[in-house]
Scaffold this motif. Sequence first.
Motif, PDB file in Angstrom:
ATOM      1  N   ARG A   1       0.840  -1.196   0.000  1.00 46.19           N
ATOM      2  CA  ARG A   1       0.000   0.000   0.000  1.00 46.19           C
ATOM      3  C   ARG A   1       0.874   1.244   0.000  1.00 46.19           C
ATOM      4  NH1 ARG A   1      -5.196   0.689   3.715  1.00 46.19           N
ATOM      5  NH2 ARG A   1      -5.435  -1.359   2.824  1.00 46.19           N
ATOM      6  N   SER A   2       0.537   2.217  -0.849  1.00 43.61           N
ATOM      7  CA  SER A   2       1.254   3.483  -0.936  1.00 43.61           C
ATOM      8  C   SER A   2       0.650   4.455   0.081  1.00 43.61           C
ATOM      9  CB  SER A   2       1.132   4.042  -2.355  1.00 43.61           C
ATOM     10  OG  SER A   2       1.774   5.275  -2.464  1.00 43.61           O
ATOM     11  N   ILE A   3       1.508   4.947   1.001  1.00 44.59           N
ATOM     12  CA  ILE A   3       1.064   5.807   2.091  1.00 44.59           C
ATOM     13  C   ILE A   3       1.968   7.024   2.152  1.00 44.59           C
ATOM     14  CG2 ILE A   3       0.778   5.939   4.605  1.00 44.59           C
ATOM     15  CD1 ILE A   3       0.215   2.893   4.512  1.00 44.59           C
ATOM     16  N   VAL A   4       1.383   8.188   2.434  1.00 44.68           N
ATOM     17  CA  VAL A   4       2.170   9.414   2.569  1.00 44.68           C
ATOM     18  C   VAL A   4       2.164   9.844   4.029  1.00 44.68           C
ATOM     19  CG1 VAL A   4       2.565  11.742   1.726  1.00 44.68           C
ATOM     20  CG2 VAL A   4       1.351  10.125   0.302  1.00 44.68           C
ATOM     21  N   LEU A   5       3.367  10.129   4.547  1.00 41.68           N
ATOM     22  CA  LEU A   5       3.524  10.653   5.895  1.00 41.68           C
ATOM     23  C   LEU A   5       3.764  12.154   5.803  1.00 41.68           C
ATOM     24  CD1 LEU A   5       6.067   8.012   7.237  1.00 41.68           C
ATOM     25  CD2 LEU A   5       3.597   8.026   7.583  1.00 41.68           C
TER      26      LEU A   5
ATOM     27  N   ILE B   1      -1.627   9.034   5.559  1.00 40.15           N
ATOM     28  CA  ILE B   1      -2.840   8.823   4.772  1.00 40.15           C
ATOM     29  C   ILE B   1      -2.519   7.960   3.560  1.00 40.15           C
ATOM     30  CG2 ILE B   1      -3.941  10.997   5.476  1.00 40.15           C
ATOM     31  CD1 ILE B   1      -3.166  12.084   2.646  1.00 40.15           C
ATOM     32  N   ASP B   2      -3.560   7.306   3.039  1.00 40.39           N
ATOM     33  CA  ASP B   2      -3.437   6.587   1.781  1.00 40.39           C
ATOM     34  C   ASP B   2      -3.025   7.574   0.700  1.00 40.39           C
ATOM     35  OD1 ASP B   2      -3.708   3.892   1.159  1.00 40.39           O
ATOM     36  OD2 ASP B   2      -5.877   3.902   1.360  1.00 40.39           O
ATOM     37  N   ASN B   3      -2.127   7.171  -0.170  1.00 38.80           N
ATOM     38  CA  ASN B   3      -1.696   8.027  -1.272  1.00 38.80           C
ATOM     39  C   ASN B   3      -2.684   7.903  -2.430  1.00 38.80           C
ATOM     40  OD1 ASN B   3      -0.155   9.723  -2.870  1.00 38.80           O
ATOM     41  ND2 ASN B   3       1.102   8.057  -3.639  1.00 38.80           N
TER      42      ASN B   3
ATOM     43  N   ALA C   1      -6.365   9.744  -7.476  1.00 41.00           N
ATOM     44  CA  ALA C   1      -5.129  10.456  -7.828  1.00 41.00           C
ATOM     45  C   ALA C   1      -4.156  10.438  -6.652  1.00 41.00           C
ATOM     46  CB  ALA C   1      -5.453  11.901  -8.204  1.00 41.00           C
ATOM     47  N   SER C   2      -2.874  10.469  -6.950  1.00 35.82           N
ATOM     48  CA  SER C   2      -1.841  10.497  -5.912  1.00 35.82           C
ATOM     49  C   SER C   2      -1.920  11.814  -5.137  1.00 35.82           C
ATOM     50  CB  SER C   2      -0.462  10.380  -6.554  1.00 35.82           C
ATOM     51  OG  SER C   2       0.542  10.610  -5.591  1.00 35.82           O
ATOM     52  N   LEU C   3      -1.841  11.710  -3.812  1.00 34.42           N
ATOM     53  CA  LEU C   3      -1.858  12.892  -2.952  1.00 34.42           C
ATOM     54  C   LEU C   3      -0.458  13.309  -2.507  1.00 34.42           C
ATOM     55  CD1 LEU C   3      -4.922  11.962  -0.707  1.00 34.42           C
ATOM     56  CD2 LEU C   3      -4.848  13.670  -2.539  1.00 34.42           C
ATOM     57  N   ALA C   4       0.555  12.501  -2.834  1.00 33.37           N
ATOM     58  CA  ALA C   4       1.914  12.729  -2.348  1.00 33.37           C
ATOM     59  C   ALA C   4       2.465  14.102  -2.720  1.00 33.37           C
ATOM     60  CB  ALA C   4       2.851  11.638  -2.857  1.00 33.37           C
ATOM     61  N   ASN C   5       2.083  14.640  -3.861  1.00 31.50           N
ATOM     62  CA  ASN C   5       2.606  15.934  -4.301  1.00 31.50           C
ATOM     63  C   ASN C   5       1.596  17.068  -4.156  1.00 31.50           C
ATOM     64  OD1 ASN C   5       5.175  14.987  -5.052  1.00 31.50           O
ATOM     65  ND2 ASN C   5       4.297  14.115  -6.909  1.00 31.50           N
ATOM     66  N   GLY C   6       0.546  16.821  -3.394  1.00 26.73           N
ATOM     67  CA  GLY C   6      -0.455  17.866  -3.196  1.00 26.73           C
ATOM     68  C   GLY C   6       0.110  19.039  -2.417  1.00 26.73           C
ATOM     69  N   ARG C   7      -0.464  20.212  -2.632  1.00 25.19           N
ATOM     70  CA  ARG C   7      -0.018  21.420  -1.924  1.00 25.19           C
ATOM     71  C   ARG C   7      -0.521  21.364  -0.490  1.00 25.19           C
ATOM     72  NH1 ARG C   7      -1.780  26.962  -4.311  1.00 25.19           N
ATOM     73  NH2 ARG C   7      -3.622  26.549  -3.086  1.00 25.19           N
TER      74      ARG C   7
END
Length: 101
Positions: free
Chosen positions: A20-24, A34-36, A43-49
């Motif tokens: 699972r892809s997760i962003v810290l 959270i889940d990425n 959509a991927s949230l990893a690069n969100g502002r």
Amino acid sequence: MAQADELLPGQRKLVFVDGRSIVLFNIDGAVHAIDNSCPHNGASLANGRLEGSVLQCPAHGLRFDLAKSCEPGSGSLCPRKFPVQEVEGSLILQVDSASAP
């Protein structure tokens, strides 16, 4: 997974746990996981502002306050969140204890 001292306030880190892809996110010293994947369309949230504790999805602009929990039945879209603990300098993620979106 990650060392606490490698995720300073204002920083983020993408990790993979059990496939699972997760962003810290470290927001003012508190780590949020959270889940990425945006609950709207994946959509991927990893690069969100990130502004304060509010993350904006880069795909459609949806905004999520990572410091607040979603109320069940509120009708709001919320990313899946995971509890994070610091144990002896390591960040430990509890994937099986995720809160449902």
